[in-house]
Scaffold this motif. Structure first.
Motif, mmCIF file in Angstrom:
data_model
loop_
_atom_site.group_PDB
_atom_site.id
_atom_site.type_symbol
_atom_site.label_atom_id
_atom_site.label_comp_id
_atom_site.label_asym_id
_atom_site.label_seq_id
_atom_site.Cartn_x
_atom_site.Cartn_y
_atom_site.Cartn_z
ATOM 1 N N ASP A 147 -9.087 4.326 11.326
ATOM 2 C CA ASP A 147 -8.894 5.538 12.122
ATOM 3 C C ASP A 147 -8.138 5.243 13.410
ATOM 4 O OD1 ASP A 147 -9.572 8.434 12.755
ATOM 5 O OD2 ASP A 147 -10.524 7.417 14.463
ATOM 6 N N GLU A 148 -8.448 4.139 14.058
ATOM 7 C CA GLU A 148 -7.882 3.857 15.378
ATOM 8 C C GLU A 148 -6.447 3.345 15.319
ATOM 9 O OE1 GLU A 148 -8.840 1.132 19.356
ATOM 10 O OE2 GLU A 148 -10.283 1.243 17.712
ATOM 11 N N THR A 149 -6.173 2.405 14.414
ATOM 12 C CA THR A 149 -4.867 1.753 14.394
ATOM 13 C C THR A 149 -3.935 2.265 13.305
ATOM 14 O OG1 THR A 149 -5.595 0.001 12.890
ATOM 15 C CG2 THR A 149 -5.930 -0.366 15.267
ATOM 16 N N GLY A 150 -4.481 2.840 12.231
ATOM 17 C CA GLY A 150 -3.661 3.268 11.103
ATOM 18 C C GLY A 150 -3.396 2.184 10.082
ATOM 19 N N LEU A 151 -3.947 0.979 10.278
ATOM 20 C CA LEU A 151 -3.727 -0.104 9.322
ATOM 21 C C LEU A 151 -4.480 0.140 8.019
ATOM 22 C CD1 LEU A 151 -2.629 -1.640 11.861
ATOM 23 C CD2 LEU A 151 -3.592 -3.704 10.809
ATOM 24 N N ILE A 152 -3.916 -0.371 6.923
ATOM 25 C CA ILE A 152 -4.630 -0.389 5.651
ATOM 26 C C ILE A 152 -5.723 -1.446 5.750
ATOM 27 C CG2 ILE A 152 -4.468 -0.804 3.170
ATOM 28 C CD1 ILE A 152 -1.488 -0.025 3.395
ATOM 29 N N LEU A 153 -6.974 -1.032 5.566
ATOM 30 C CA LEU A 153 -8.112 -1.945 5.643
ATOM 31 C C LEU A 153 -8.557 -2.432 4.275
ATOM 32 C CD1 LEU A 153 -10.330 -0.057 8.264
ATOM 33 C CD2 LEU A 153 -8.832 -2.039 8.659
ATOM 34 N N SER A 154 -8.321 -1.625 3.259
ATOM 35 C CA SER A 154 -8.803 -1.978 1.926
ATOM 36 C C SER A 154 -7.970 -1.257 0.875
ATOM 37 C CB SER A 154 -10.279 -1.586 1.784
ATOM 38 O OG SER A 154 -10.742 -1.805 0.463
ATOM 39 N N LEU A 155 -7.774 -1.928 -0.246
ATOM 40 C CA LEU A 155 -7.156 -1.327 -1.425
ATOM 41 C C LEU A 155 -7.892 -1.867 -2.630
ATOM 42 C CD1 LEU A 155 -3.453 -0.765 -2.229
ATOM 43 C CD2 LEU A 155 -4.851 -2.059 -3.852
ATOM 44 N N SER A 156 -8.310 -0.969 -3.505
ATOM 45 C CA SER A 156 -9.043 -1.391 -4.703
ATOM 46 C C SER A 156 -8.850 -0.342 -5.791
ATOM 47 C CB SER A 156 -10.539 -1.562 -4.401
ATOM 48 O OG SER A 156 -11.095 -0.333 -3.954
ATOM 49 N N SER A 157 -9.198 -0.719 -7.021
ATOM 50 C CA SER A 157 -9.063 0.211 -8.142
ATOM 51 C C SER A 157 -9.972 -0.199 -9.285
ATOM 52 C CB SER A 157 -7.611 0.250 -8.633
ATOM 53 O OG SER A 157 -7.495 1.072 -9.778
ATOM 54 N N ARG A 158 -10.555 0.775 -9.944
ATOM 55 C CA ARG A 158 -11.307 0.492 -11.166
ATOM 56 C C ARG A 158 -10.371 0.374 -12.372
ATOM 57 N NH1 ARG A 158 -12.771 5.796 -9.641
ATOM 58 N NH2 ARG A 158 -11.861 7.447 -10.940
ATOM 59 N N ASP A 159 -9.076 0.715 -12.167
ATOM 60 C CA ASP A 159 -8.105 0.679 -13.254
ATOM 61 C C ASP A 159 -7.274 -0.600 -13.286
ATOM 62 O OD1 ASP A 159 -8.866 3.212 -14.122
ATOM 63 O OD2 ASP A 159 -7.482 4.211 -12.762
ATOM 64 N N HIS A 160 -7.266 -1.362 -12.190
ATOM 65 C CA HIS A 160 -6.566 -2.647 -12.169
ATOM 66 C C HIS A 160 -7.306 -3.573 -11.212
ATOM 67 C CE1 HIS A 160 -4.802 -1.856 -8.188
ATOM 68 N NE2 HIS A 160 -4.481 -0.654 -8.625
ATOM 69 N N GLY A 161 -7.049 -4.868 -11.333
ATOM 70 C CA GLY A 161 -7.843 -5.843 -10.583
ATOM 71 C C GLY A 161 -7.252 -6.281 -9.265
ATOM 72 N N GLN A 162 -6.148 -5.683 -8.838
ATOM 73 C CA GLN A 162 -5.523 -6.084 -7.590
ATOM 74 C C GLN A 162 -6.206 -5.412 -6.408
ATOM 75 O OE1 GLN A 162 -1.371 -5.161 -8.071
ATOM 76 N NE2 GLN A 162 -1.025 -6.829 -9.505
ATOM 77 N N SER A 163 -6.520 -6.199 -5.361
ATOM 78 C CA SER A 163 -7.211 -5.619 -4.217
ATOM 79 C C SER A 163 -6.886 -6.399 -2.953
ATOM 80 C CB SER A 163 -8.727 -5.604 -4.435
ATOM 81 O OG SER A 163 -9.243 -6.923 -4.439
ATOM 82 N N LEU A 164 -7.114 -5.745 -1.811
ATOM 83 C CA LEU A 164 -7.026 -6.411 -0.515
ATOM 84 C C LEU A 164 -8.163 -5.912 0.354
ATOM 85 C CD1 LEU A 164 -5.846 -4.360 1.928
ATOM 86 C CD2 LEU A 164 -3.719 -4.676 0.665
ATOM 87 N N HIS A 165 -8.572 -6.761 1.309
ATOM 88 C CA HIS A 165 -9.674 -6.431 2.211
ATOM 89 C C HIS A 165 -9.378 -7.072 3.556
ATOM 90 C CE1 HIS A 165 -13.897 -5.197 2.949
ATOM 91 N NE2 HIS A 165 -13.872 -6.216 3.810
#
Length: 199
Positions: A147-165
């Motif tokens: 909310d404060e900075t606008g950065l992506i904090l997390s990406l995940s999916s139940r349809d593919h295994g690629q993620s970031l945290h």
């Protein structure tokens, strides 16, 4: 808390290039060449200054102690980057994908639409917005934006295994110029015996 629109979150993400930040990014996922499990530590300053380490090893700095051009790790050596081409710092996602005009969010926006959200969530103690995006092929990806900075904090999916945290996100009043300078050995790209990226 008032919920922003997806367009407002996108604009906030692009504008984050003016911020002075540091953080820790964990990236996992299957790609054509195998499984990626990368841990990044990074610093970012105004003027697109970066210091990026991957798995405990420096892979990018905005300048060196001998020159003002960026240096990146290629074939195990820190190489001056004298062209405008953007060197990839990892095989999947990297800190440079988290915000700005080249961010993962910006690149995904034309090809996906919002299926659900934004919905307020807590990410490592920070207020954030979670949005489900659907690709043209029907794959659903959940993206969490600070909310404060606008950065992506997390990406995940139940349809593919690629993620970031992203963890340990810190906004600084200032970081010294020296924190973006590589002071070790460097070479020119024409001195490389081969061209093999460090990942």
């Amino acid at each position: 808390m008032y919920a922003p629109t997806w367009q407002q979150l996108t604009a906030r993400n692009t504008a984050a290039t003016d911020l002075i930040l540091s953080g820790s990014l964990h990236v996992v996922g299957e790609i054509d060449t195998g499984f990626v499990d990368d841990h990044f530590e990074f610093r970012h300053g105004r003027g697109d200054r970066w210091w990026v380490e991957r798995n405990g090893e420096i892979v990018y700095a905005s300048s060196s102690s001998t020159d003002t051009v960026p240096v990146a790790r290629i074939d195990g050596q820190m190489v001056h980057q004298r062209t405008t081409s953007l060197i990839r710092l990892g095989a999947l996602f990297t800190p440079r994908d988290l915000f700005g005009p080249r961010s993962l969010l910006t690149r995904r926006t034309p090809a996906q639409h919002v299926a659900h959200g934004p919905t307020v969530v807590d990410h490592a103690g920070r207020p954030a917005w979670s949005t489900e995006l659907t690709s043209p092929t029907g794959l659903i990806t959940t993206m969490v934006i600070d909310d404060e900075t606008g950065l992506i904090l997390s990406l995940s999916s139940r349809d593919h295994g690629q993620s970031l945290h992203l963890d340990n996100l810190t906004e600084h009043a200032e970081l010294s110029d020296g924190q973006f300078v590589w002071d070790g050995d460097t070479i020119e790209s024409n001195d490389l015996r081969s061209f093999r990226l460090s990942w």
